[in-house]
Motif scaffolding. Structure first.
Motif, PDB file in Angstrom:
ATOM      1  N   GLN A   4      14.137 -21.194   7.140  1.00  0.00           N
ATOM      2  CA  GLN A   4      13.835 -21.683   5.518  1.00  0.00           C
ATOM      3  C   GLN A   4      15.039 -22.199   5.039  1.00  0.00           C
ATOM      4  OE1 GLN A   4      13.484 -18.285   3.175  1.00  0.00           O
ATOM      5  NE2 GLN A   4      12.455 -19.307   1.343  1.00  0.00           N
ATOM      6  N   SER A   5      16.297 -21.556   5.176  1.00  0.00           N
ATOM      7  CA  SER A   5      17.365 -22.012   4.851  1.00  0.00           C
ATOM      8  C   SER A   5      17.778 -23.387   5.109  1.00  0.00           C
ATOM      9  CB  SER A   5      18.620 -21.043   5.124  1.00  0.00           C
ATOM     10  OG  SER A   5      19.871 -21.752   4.686  1.00  0.00           O
ATOM     11  N   ILE A   6      17.563 -23.840   6.386  1.00  0.00           N
ATOM     12  CA  ILE A   6      17.592 -25.215   6.830  1.00  0.00           C
ATOM     13  C   ILE A   6      16.775 -25.939   6.078  1.00  0.00           C
ATOM     14  CG2 ILE A   6      17.349 -26.573   8.978  1.00  0.00           C
ATOM     15  CD1 ILE A   6      18.369 -24.289  10.502  1.00  0.00           C
ATOM     16  N   ARG A   7      15.674 -25.847   6.027  1.00  0.00           N
ATOM     17  CA  ARG A   7      14.473 -26.664   5.393  1.00  0.00           C
ATOM     18  C   ARG A   7      14.833 -26.864   3.828  1.00  0.00           C
ATOM     19  NH1 ARG A   7       8.641 -25.464   7.209  1.00  0.00           N
ATOM     20  NH2 ARG A   7       8.841 -26.265   9.372  1.00  0.00           N
ATOM     21  N   TYR A  21       7.749 -27.231   1.653  1.00  0.00           N
ATOM     22  CA  TYR A  21       8.334 -27.281   3.205  1.00  0.00           C
ATOM     23  C   TYR A  21       9.412 -26.128   3.516  1.00  0.00           C
ATOM     24  CZ  TYR A  21      10.921 -29.447   7.034  1.00  0.00           C
ATOM     25  OH  TYR A  21      11.321 -29.579   8.164  1.00  0.00           O
ATOM     26  N   GLY A  22      10.199 -25.778   2.224  1.00  0.00           N
ATOM     27  CA  GLY A  22      11.111 -24.854   2.433  1.00  0.00           C
ATOM     28  C   GLY A  22      10.768 -23.362   2.050  1.00  0.00           C
ATOM     29  N   SER A  23       9.559 -23.223   1.781  1.00  0.00           N
ATOM     30  CA  SER A  23       8.976 -22.007   1.292  1.00  0.00           C
ATOM     31  C   SER A  23       8.797 -21.071   2.495  1.00  0.00           C
ATOM     32  CB  SER A  23       7.647 -22.041   0.437  1.00  0.00           C
ATOM     33  OG  SER A  23       6.471 -22.325   1.525  1.00  0.00           O
ATOM     34  N   GLU A  30       3.650 -21.974   9.797  1.00  0.00           N
ATOM     35  CA  GLU A  30       4.156 -22.928  10.676  1.00  0.00           C
ATOM     36  C   GLU A  30       4.357 -22.035  12.118  1.00  0.00           C
ATOM     37  OE1 GLU A  30       6.160 -26.398   9.620  1.00  0.00           O
ATOM     38  OE2 GLU A  30       5.138 -26.555   7.816  1.00  0.00           O
ATOM     39  N   VAL A  31       5.322 -21.123  12.110  1.00  0.00           N
ATOM     40  CA  VAL A  31       5.554 -20.252  13.110  1.00  0.00           C
ATOM     41  C   VAL A  31       4.574 -19.769  13.720  1.00  0.00           C
ATOM     42  CG1 VAL A  31       6.807 -18.264  13.918  1.00  0.00           C
ATOM     43  CG2 VAL A  31       8.011 -19.998  12.289  1.00  0.00           C
ATOM     44  N   LYS A  35       3.254 -20.481  17.453  1.00  0.00           N
ATOM     45  CA  LYS A  35       2.900 -19.410  18.564  1.00  0.00           C
ATOM     46  C   LYS A  35       1.595 -19.532  19.110  1.00  0.00           C
ATOM     47  CE  LYS A  35       6.690 -16.209  17.122  1.00  0.00           C
ATOM     48  NZ  LYS A  35       6.744 -14.893  16.402  1.00  0.00           N
ATOM     49  N   ASN A  36       0.540 -19.541  18.402  1.00  0.00           N
ATOM     50  CA  ASN A  36      -0.895 -19.547  18.916  1.00  0.00           C
ATOM     51  C   ASN A  36      -1.053 -20.970  19.805  1.00  0.00           C
ATOM     52  OD1 ASN A  36      -1.858 -17.075  17.523  1.00  0.00           O
ATOM     53  ND2 ASN A  36      -2.165 -18.298  15.687  1.00  0.00           N
TER      54      ASN A  36
END
Length: 69
Positions: A4-7, A21-23, A30-31, A35-36
């Motif tokens: 999140q910090s990077i985004r 995008y950064g929330s 998205e993670v 994973k799914n």
């Protein structure tokens, strides 16, 4: 939180500090999705930790993996 910090920093540099995008909600969504996806399609795919690696190091690691196959 690190992703999140990077985004957020990426969006700030692009002048879009309020982007979804950064929330954290978007990051978690998205993670979960990846994973799914991985569990369904790629359980034999190698996992490469790119946390502290640059593009060149990551590319070298990928080539290493392909050369071993």
């Amino acid at each position: 939180e690190r992703l999140q910090s990077i985004r957020q920093e990426r969006m700030r540099k692009l002048g879009r500090a309020t982007s979804r995008y950064g929330s954290m909600e978007e990051v978690k969504k998205e993670v979960r999705w990846i994973k799914n996806f991985y569990l369904r399609r790629g359980p034999n795919w190698p996992i490469i930790d790119t946390t502290d690696a640059g593009i060149v190091q990551t590319a070298a690691r990928i080539i290493e993996i392909f050369d071993r196959r």
